[in-house]
Design an enzyme around this catalytic site. Structure first.
Site, PDB file in Angstrom:
ATOM      1  N   LYS A 184       0.913  -1.161   0.000  1.00 53.53           N
ATOM      2  CA  LYS A 184       0.000   0.000   0.000  1.00 53.53           C
ATOM      3  C   LYS A 184       0.950   1.207   0.000  1.00 53.53           C
ATOM      4  O   LYS A 184       1.557   1.546   1.005  1.00 53.53           O
ATOM      5  CB  LYS A 184      -0.840  -0.065   1.269  1.00 53.53           C
ATOM      6  CG  LYS A 184      -2.039   0.875   1.400  1.00 53.53           C
ATOM      7  CD  LYS A 184      -1.896   2.247   0.893  1.00 53.53           C
ATOM      8  CE  LYS A 184      -2.242   3.302   1.934  1.00 53.53           C
ATOM      9  NZ  LYS A 184      -1.850   4.645   1.480  1.00 53.53           N
ATOM     10  N   SER A 242       3.128   7.092  11.527  1.00 53.77           N
ATOM     11  CA  SER A 242       2.726   7.716  12.793  1.00 53.77           C
ATOM     12  C   SER A 242       2.248   6.679  13.811  1.00 53.77           C
ATOM     13  O   SER A 242       1.871   5.563  13.454  1.00 53.77           O
ATOM     14  CB  SER A 242       1.588   8.699  12.524  1.00 53.77           C
ATOM     15  OG  SER A 242       0.464   7.989  12.058  1.00 53.77           O
ATOM     16  N   ARG A 243       2.220   7.098  15.065  1.00 59.03           N
ATOM     17  CA  ARG A 243       1.714   6.205  16.107  1.00 59.03           C
ATOM     18  C   ARG A 243       0.223   5.937  15.890  1.00 59.03           C
ATOM     19  O   ARG A 243      -0.237   4.805  16.041  1.00 59.03           O
ATOM     20  CB  ARG A 243       1.930   6.815  17.499  1.00 59.03           C
ATOM     21  CG  ARG A 243       1.668   5.802  18.593  1.00 59.03           C
ATOM     22  CD  ARG A 243       1.720   6.383  19.990  1.00 59.03           C
ATOM     23  NE  ARG A 243       2.986   7.015  20.306  1.00 59.03           N
ATOM     24  CZ  ARG A 243       3.293   7.499  21.507  1.00 59.03           C
ATOM     25  NH1 ARG A 243       2.428   7.383  22.504  1.00 59.03           N
ATOM     26  NH2 ARG A 243       4.444   8.077  21.741  1.00 59.03           N
ATOM     27  N   GLY A 246      -0.076   3.403  12.971  1.00 58.20           N
ATOM     28  CA  GLY A 246       0.393   2.082  13.392  1.00 58.20           C
ATOM     29  C   GLY A 246      -0.584   1.439  14.350  1.00 58.20           C
ATOM     30  O   GLY A 246      -0.904   0.247  14.253  1.00 58.20           O
ATOM     31  N   GLU A 265       6.694   0.467  12.832  1.00 58.02           N
ATOM     32  CA  GLU A 265       7.727   1.337  13.367  1.00 58.02           C
ATOM     33  C   GLU A 265       7.109   2.721  13.414  1.00 58.02           C
ATOM     34  O   GLU A 265       6.723   3.271  12.389  1.00 58.02           O
ATOM     35  CB  GLU A 265       8.947   1.289  12.450  1.00 58.02           C
ATOM     36  CG  GLU A 265      10.178   1.879  13.081  1.00 58.02           C
ATOM     37  CD  GLU A 265      10.799   2.934  12.209  1.00 58.02           C
ATOM     38  OE1 GLU A 265      11.381   2.603  11.185  1.00 58.02           O
ATOM     39  OE2 GLU A 265      10.670   4.114  12.582  1.00 58.02           O
ATOM     40  N   CYS A 302      13.345   9.079  11.435  1.00 54.81           N
ATOM     41  CA  CYS A 302      12.751   8.487  12.638  1.00 54.81           C
ATOM     42  C   CYS A 302      13.768   8.484  13.781  1.00 54.81           C
ATOM     43  O   CYS A 302      13.397   8.345  14.937  1.00 54.81           O
ATOM     44  CB  CYS A 302      12.236   7.094  12.345  1.00 54.81           C
ATOM     45  SG  CYS A 302      13.268   6.180  11.229  1.00 54.81           S
ATOM     46  N   GLU A 395       6.363  13.426  19.859  1.00 61.66           N
ATOM     47  CA  GLU A 395       7.256  13.632  18.713  1.00 61.66           C
ATOM     48  C   GLU A 395       6.807  14.861  17.920  1.00 61.66           C
ATOM     49  O   GLU A 395       5.621  15.037  17.629  1.00 61.66           O
ATOM     50  CB  GLU A 395       7.192  12.394  17.793  1.00 61.66           C
ATOM     51  CG  GLU A 395       8.132  12.461  16.604  1.00 61.66           C
ATOM     52  CD  GLU A 395       8.005  11.260  15.652  1.00 61.66           C
ATOM     53  OE1 GLU A 395       9.016  10.857  15.094  1.00 61.66           O
ATOM     54  OE2 GLU A 395       6.882  10.740  15.480  1.00 61.66           O
TER      55      GLU A 395
HETATM   56  P1  NAP Z   1       0.959   8.111   8.563  1.00 58.74           P
HETATM   57  O1  NAP Z   1      -0.023   9.200   8.597  1.00 58.74           O
HETATM   58  O2  NAP Z   1       0.960   7.184   9.713  1.00 58.74           O
HETATM   59  O3  NAP Z   1       0.717   7.298   7.204  1.00 58.74           O
HETATM   60  C1  NAP Z   1       1.494   6.161   6.859  1.00 58.74           C
HETATM   61  C2  NAP Z   1       0.635   5.189   6.078  1.00 58.74           C
HETATM   62  O4  NAP Z   1      -0.355   4.633   6.936  1.00 58.74           O
HETATM   63  C3  NAP Z   1      -0.125   5.816   4.920  1.00 58.74           C
HETATM   64  O5  NAP Z   1      -0.151   4.898   3.862  1.00 58.74           O
HETATM   65  C4  NAP Z   1      -1.508   6.041   5.478  1.00 58.74           C
HETATM   66  O6  NAP Z   1      -2.524   6.012   4.495  1.00 58.74           O
HETATM   67  C5  NAP Z   1      -1.654   4.876   6.417  1.00 58.74           C
HETATM   68  N1  NAP Z   1      -2.534   5.192   7.544  1.00 58.74           N
HETATM   69  C6  NAP Z   1      -2.425   6.254   8.381  1.00 58.74           C
HETATM   70  N2  NAP Z   1      -3.415   6.229   9.301  1.00 58.74           N
HETATM   71  C7  NAP Z   1      -4.156   5.127   9.033  1.00 58.74           C
HETATM   72  C8  NAP Z   1      -5.322   4.562   9.610  1.00 58.74           C
HETATM   73  N3  NAP Z   1      -5.920   5.115  10.664  1.00 58.74           N
HETATM   74  N4  NAP Z   1      -5.815   3.435   9.076  1.00 58.74           N
HETATM   75  C9  NAP Z   1      -5.202   2.864   8.012  1.00 58.74           C
HETATM   76  N5  NAP Z   1      -4.109   3.355   7.399  1.00 58.74           N
HETATM   77  C10 NAP Z   1      -3.593   4.473   7.907  1.00 58.74           C
HETATM   78  O7  NAP Z   1       2.443   8.634   8.401  1.00 58.74           O
HETATM   79  P2  NAP Z   1       3.067   9.768   7.472  1.00 58.74           P
HETATM   80  O8  NAP Z   1       2.063  10.214   6.464  1.00 58.74           O
HETATM   81  O9  NAP Z   1       4.305   9.228   6.967  1.00 58.74           O
HETATM   82  O10 NAP Z   1       3.426  10.939   8.460  1.00 58.74           O
HETATM   83  C11 NAP Z   1       2.586  11.416   9.478  1.00 58.74           C
HETATM   84  C12 NAP Z   1       3.343  11.451  10.800  1.00 58.74           C
HETATM   85  O11 NAP Z   1       3.926  10.179  11.038  1.00 58.74           O
HETATM   86  C13 NAP Z   1       4.521  12.395  10.864  1.00 58.74           C
HETATM   87  O12 NAP Z   1       4.142  13.696  11.178  1.00 58.74           O
HETATM   88  C14 NAP Z   1       5.381  11.772  11.926  1.00 58.74           C
HETATM   89  O13 NAP Z   1       4.966  12.179  13.199  1.00 58.74           O
HETATM   90  C15 NAP Z   1       5.135  10.309  11.780  1.00 58.74           C
HETATM   91  N6  NAP Z   1       6.202   9.586  11.035  1.00 58.74           N
HETATM   92  C16 NAP Z   1       7.052   8.837  11.753  1.00 58.74           C
HETATM   93  C17 NAP Z   1       8.034   8.139  11.097  1.00 58.74           C
HETATM   94  C18 NAP Z   1       8.973   7.275  11.848  1.00 58.74           C
HETATM   95  O14 NAP Z   1       9.872   6.728  11.253  1.00 58.74           O
HETATM   96  N7  NAP Z   1       8.817   7.090  13.115  1.00 58.74           N
HETATM   97  C19 NAP Z   1       8.171   8.192   9.724  1.00 58.74           C
HETATM   98  C20 NAP Z   1       7.280   8.964   9.016  1.00 58.74           C
HETATM   99  C21 NAP Z   1       6.288   9.643   9.698  1.00 58.74           C
HETATM  100  P3  NAP Z   1      -3.039   7.311   3.665  1.00 58.74           P
HETATM  101  O15 NAP Z   1      -2.481   7.083   2.310  1.00 58.74           O
HETATM  102  O16 NAP Z   1      -4.513   7.253   3.693  1.00 58.74           O
HETATM  103  O17 NAP Z   1      -2.497   8.521   4.321  1.00 58.74           O
END
Ligand code: NAP
Length: 532
Positions: A184, A242-243, A246, A265, A302, A395
């Site tokens: 995905k 994001s948390r 995940g 992660e 990260c 974070e």
């Molecule tokens: P994200 O919002 O968690 O999205 C990552 C993936 O998960 C995307 O494909 C997203 O789909 C999907 N997703 C998110 N929420 C979901 C849910 N409730 N149900 C099902 N799928 C879901 O992460 P991001 O877009 O990379 O960044 C957002 C935040 O994540 C950042 O601001 C940061 O705080 C954190 N982050 C952390 C790390 C790390 O390594 N720890 C890395 C990147 C980001 P969609 O396509 O629909 O958005």
């Protein structure tokens, strides 16, 4: 390669007609063609069925054949490097040199995980010969090995559009383990994802692999993503983000009639402990190194150090002064997406308003045409305030950090004990500092997946010994790593064969060791055929 904006189902394209979606250049806000179309839940079912069918053959492939497939992906990525990097640069705003380095890491990873499959590291074969004369009970012949779990769903990371995306670490680990993959992709780099998926599709053809071992379905996480996680034929999930994201996947997987593992992660603030001896020895050097680590890649790692504990020391002030000066002179940078940038701005705003937190520096940045320009930020507080406000551990993803001034080593230790699970924890100290910090080191070893001494946590080596994991909430399962060959272990499970005739055993466990792999035979590592 011509982009079509369509999902990939084995060797075919999903031609679902729905609302078009756009790829955006975060630097300019411009739309980059073509239109991208989301898959449907029917496509999810088709990909899962296809993957389950392919699993039957792929799971029988010996490690050496899997290695050949992973190496072919690496070769094809290398051949298409220029086009992939160019598109990734447009979609993410990451500099070309960084993306070239990241792509090189992607092929190194593919090759390294392939070698792990061929050498037998993934199979983890163990043989304990029978002892019919053992008293009081004869000992049976027991042989075990790791077998692949089945189809794995991979959610790409936004911040590593190559090395942790379509053909990144999770995909490489799952394929090395013998598991088909359904990706995905992240909406932050839709075209890059298609280019890389086409490369994997080509490698499948070139290696005569069953075509269902790789599919990629565009769509929203809450729809296509959740449908994949809930599909009964899917057996594990890999995720970086994001948390909240995940956690949503963990909850969906746990609520299935057959729960499955989710290797997520998530966030980490990667605390750094500056001990007094190190500060007094090289305050300005430490400030420069830290600043480089906090602002590297506009803070979108990260392993970005978001929390710095500074022990009381004569040179602590000059450390802080240097850090402030460097932060103030940091030019704004383009973040990966406008959404990440607005989340960063909201985090900075929250810290600016927190009681007892002093905003030492915030670099003003106009959001710019792409609404994704971010300026660095530095906050300072004291340990008492930190210990009283749990939200200071949140974070803030981007080039921001919080310095916590500690009046004693005991106060530092109290703060360390309060930390949540982390990917990394770093200590800067002299040999005398380390000798006097045993409890701090032990505390951090209980909190983090990797402890760093006199260096900075950004920069994660891909190798056998790496741990890129950590207790919850850094990851969903602190027993795992998502970087390094141990990442493959997430997608296998052990099976033991008791008293089986040799001919009926998998090749990995046969007495003659026909695959020539490493095995633990009667407690000793061996590669030769076992003595009869
Ligand atoms: P994200 O919002 O968690 O999205 C990552 C993936 O998960 C995307 O494909 C997203 O789909 C999907 N997703 C998110 N929420 C979901 C849910 N409730 N149900 C099902 N799928 C879901 O992460 P991001 O877009 O990379 O960044 C957002 C935040 O994540 C950042 O601001 C940061 O705080 C954190 N982050 C952390 C790390 C790390 O390594 N720890 C890395 C990147 C980001 P969609 O396509 O629909 O958005």
């Amino acid at each position: 390669m011509k982009l079509e904006g369509l999902s990939i189902l084995g060797q075919t394209r999903v031609t679902t007609a729905g609302k078009p979606n756009a790829a955006i250049n975060p630097a300019t806000g411009a739309v980059i063609g073509p239109d991208f179309f989301w898959a449907t839940t029917a496509d999810v079912d088709a990909a899962a069925q296809f993957a389950a069918k392919a699993f039957v053959e792929f799971s029988r492939w010996p490690g050496r054949r899997r290695e050949g497939f992973l190496k072919r992906i690496a070769e094809l990525l290398e051949a298409d490097a220029a086009a992939i990097v160019e598109r990734a640069n447009q979609e993410t705003g990451l500099p070309v040199a960084r993306l070239q380095g990241e792509l090189a890491r992607t092929y190194v990873q593919m090759r390294q995980y392939g070698e792990a499959a061929a050498s037998g590291l993934c199979a983890g074969a163990r043989i304990d010969h029978a002892d019919p004369n053992r008293k009081p009970q004869p000992k049976p012949d027991l042989r075990s090995m790791m077998v692949p779990l089945g189809p794995v769903v991979v959610f790409s990371a936004s911040n590593f559009p190559l090395a942790y995306s379509v053909a990144g670490g999770d995909t490489a680990s799952a394929l090395a383990a013998g598991c088909p993959v359904i990706v995905k992709p992240h909406q932050g780099h839709l075209g890059t994802s298609e280019l890389v998926a086409l490369v994997v599709q080509q490698a499948v053809r070139d290696c005569g692999a069953p075509e269902g071992i790789f599919s990629m379905l565009y769509g929203a996480g809450r729809e296509v993503g959740i449908a994949l996680v809930k599909h009964p034929l899917v057996k594990a999930v890999g995720f970086t983000g994001s948390r909240a994201g995940g956690r949503a996947l963990m909850d969906a997987a746990a609520a299935r009639p057959e729960p499955i593992p989710v290797y997520a992660e998530m966030g980490s603030i990667n605390p750094v402990f500056m001990l007094s001896g190190a500060l007094n020895h090289k305050a300005e050097e430490l400030a420069a190194g830290l600043h480089g680590s906090v602002t590297l890649g506009v803070g979108q790692f990260c392993t970005n150090p978001g929390l710095i504990f500074v022990e009381r020391a004569a040179a602590a002030k000059s450390f802080l002064q240097k850090l402030e000066n460097l932060t103030a002179s940091t030019p704004p940078g383009t973040m990966l997406t406008a959404d990440l940038c607005s989340a960063y701005r909201a985090g900075v705003e929250k810290f600016s308003k927190a009681t007892g937190v002093h905003r030492a520096v915030t670099v003003d940045a106009e959001a710019g045409e792409g609404k994704a320009q971010a300026g660095a930020a530095l906050f300072v507080t004291d340990a008492v305030t930190f210990l009283g406000n749990h939200s200071l551990m949140d974070e803030v993803f981007g080039p921001s950090t919080l310095v916590v001034e500690c009046s004693s080593r005991e106060q530092m230790l109290a703060a360390a004990k309060k930390l949540e699970g982390q990917l990394t924890a770093t200590i800067h100290g002299t040999p005398e500092d380390f000798a006097a910090s045993r409890e701090l080191i032990e505390t951090l070893a209980n909190k983090a997946g990797r402890l760093v001494c006199n260096a900075f946590p950004t920069g994660v080596e891909v190798c056998h010994a790496m741990t890129h994991g950590g207790p919850y909430p850094a990851t969903s399962d602190g027993r795992s790593t998502s970087v390094g060959t141990r990442a493959i272990e997430r997608f296998v499970r052990p099976v033991c064969f008791q008293n089986f005739p040799d001919a009926a055993l998998p090749d990995e466990l046969k007495e003659s060791n026909p695959l020539g792999i490493w095995r633990l035979v009667d407690g000793k590592l061996a590669r030769a055929a076992t003595p009869s």
